[in-house]
Design an enzyme around this catalytic site. Sequence first.
Site, mmCIF file in Angstrom:
data_model
loop_
_atom_site.group_PDB
_atom_site.id
_atom_site.type_symbol
_atom_site.label_atom_id
_atom_site.label_comp_id
_atom_site.label_asym_id
_atom_site.label_seq_id
_atom_site.Cartn_x
_atom_site.Cartn_y
_atom_site.Cartn_z
ATOM 1 N N SER A 10 0.981 -1.283 -0.269
ATOM 2 C CA SER A 10 0.172 0.072 0.158
ATOM 3 C C SER A 10 0.815 1.251 -0.066
ATOM 4 O O SER A 10 1.129 1.303 1.158
ATOM 5 C CB SER A 10 -1.129 -0.403 1.283
ATOM 6 N N HIS A 35 -1.470 -0.811 -4.311
ATOM 7 C CA HIS A 35 -2.962 -1.303 -3.855
ATOM 8 C C HIS A 35 -2.098 0.279 -3.249
ATOM 9 O O HIS A 35 -1.781 1.064 -2.929
ATOM 10 C CB HIS A 35 -2.656 -1.962 -2.261
ATOM 11 N N ASP A 37 -4.812 3.642 -2.001
ATOM 12 C CA ASP A 37 -5.714 3.618 -0.834
ATOM 13 C C ASP A 37 -6.416 4.975 -0.740
ATOM 14 O O ASP A 37 -5.933 6.447 -0.664
ATOM 15 C CB ASP A 37 -5.200 3.742 0.579
ATOM 16 N N MET A 39 -8.898 8.000 0.739
ATOM 17 C CA MET A 39 -9.972 8.219 1.427
ATOM 18 C C MET A 39 -10.328 9.456 1.923
ATOM 19 O O MET A 39 -9.600 10.512 0.595
ATOM 20 C CB MET A 39 -9.243 8.099 2.568
ATOM 21 N N HIS A 68 -8.229 1.003 -4.002
ATOM 22 C CA HIS A 68 -9.098 1.018 -3.252
ATOM 23 C C HIS A 68 -9.996 1.781 -2.012
ATOM 24 O O HIS A 68 -9.342 3.024 -1.389
ATOM 25 C CB HIS A 68 -8.592 0.497 -1.239
ATOM 26 N N MET A 70 -12.372 4.675 -0.173
ATOM 27 C CA MET A 70 -13.011 3.926 1.052
ATOM 28 C C MET A 70 -13.402 5.750 1.655
ATOM 29 O O MET A 70 -13.030 6.858 1.522
ATOM 30 C CB MET A 70 -11.951 4.589 2.289
ATOM 31 N N MET A 139 -11.202 -6.188 6.324
ATOM 32 C CA MET A 139 -10.160 -4.939 6.509
ATOM 33 C C MET A 139 -10.325 -5.819 8.126
ATOM 34 O O MET A 139 -10.875 -6.394 8.857
ATOM 35 C CB MET A 139 -11.521 -4.009 6.602
ATOM 36 N N ASP A 174 -6.408 -6.700 4.308
ATOM 37 C CA ASP A 174 -5.778 -5.105 4.600
ATOM 38 C C ASP A 174 -5.873 -5.055 5.869
ATOM 39 O O ASP A 174 -6.915 -4.885 6.586
ATOM 40 C CB ASP A 174 -6.794 -4.385 3.516
HETATM 41 C C1 DX5 Z 1 -6.194 1.289 5.962
HETATM 42 C C2 DX5 Z 1 -5.769 0.901 4.387
HETATM 43 C C3 DX5 Z 1 -4.654 -0.281 3.900
HETATM 44 C C4 DX5 Z 1 -3.644 -0.189 4.985
HETATM 45 C C5 DX5 Z 1 -2.941 -0.442 5.425
HETATM 46 O O1 DX5 Z 1 -7.788 1.990 5.958
HETATM 47 O O2 DX5 Z 1 -6.792 0.559 3.789
HETATM 48 O O3 DX5 Z 1 -4.441 -0.435 2.766
HETATM 49 O O4 DX5 Z 1 -2.304 0.808 4.716
HETATM 50 O O5 DX5 Z 1 -1.559 -0.234 5.916
HETATM 51 P P1 DX5 Z 1 -0.724 -1.613 7.748
HETATM 52 O O6 DX5 Z 1 -0.579 -2.863 6.691
HETATM 53 O O7 DX5 Z 1 0.478 -0.307 7.975
HETATM 54 O O8 DX5 Z 1 -1.446 -1.754 8.198
HETATM 55 ZN ZN ZN Z 2 -6.597 -0.062 1.725
#
Ligand code: DX5
Ligand code: ZN
Length: 229
Positions: A10, A35, A37, A39, A68, A70, A139, A174
């Site tokens: 990620s 990956h 993320d 947000m 991904h 969010m 998750m 994840d």
């Molecule tokens: C969390 C993200 C993850 C995050 C994972 O909301 O969706 O993808 O980057 O990070 P680690 O591996 O550090 O838990």
């Molecule tokens: Zn993620």
Amino acid sequence: MPRAIKIAPSILSADFADFGREIRAIEDQGADWVHVDVMDGHFVPNLTFGPPAVKAFRKHVKTVMDVHLMIAPVDPYIEAYAEAGADILTAHIEAGPHIHRTLQAIRGAGMKAGVALNPGTPAEAVAHLLDLTDLVCVMTVNPGFGGQKFLDMMDKITRLREMIGDREVHIEIDGGVDPTTAPLVTAAGADVLVAGSAVFRGGSVDNPQVYGQNIRAIRAAATGAADAA
Ligand code: DX5
Ligand code: ZN
């Protein structure tokens, strides 16, 4: 035949001022997918980047761009992420009342469709979605931040693998994945492991071999468990 394990670093844990080189570094060091993320500061209490940034990442990704979301709502942005070049677009089941429509729209826009489940959401929530989805993301932290403690969702992963049966649906994990937790989730039936802090820890674009060591350590732990399962 053991399931092929994919490691998806990620870039939430990358240097935000240097995404291009970071993406090339993790791919050179053995990442299977990248990956990304997204947000929105609303569905989750953190804000990252949107379609223009994701489009810029695309130029550097040679493998698979796994996006991904969010965010809520999702539907108004699906086309923008298709244009940005997402290969897989994952939406949260908790992000709105019409996940079925959302998954149809993601496939309709030419991408693979993923559905993500927060820790409080049961496996059964996707029972009527499995023919519409290419990936279920479990998750193992509450979404929003990297570096959180792994939450035990093993019974959910086992249940999902049973429910999926012989469909070609990935189970992606994840949150909090590292060489200690990776074998637990692959033994339960997961095949895609997202890892942020456990990949980027200790390395940098000027010292990318550490990314490679970290990826290999997760893969070795995960694969041993998958072969034994
Ligand atoms: C969390 C993200 C993850 C995050 C994972 O909301 O969706 O993808 O980057 O990070 P680690 O591996 O550090 O838990
Ligand atoms: Zn993620």
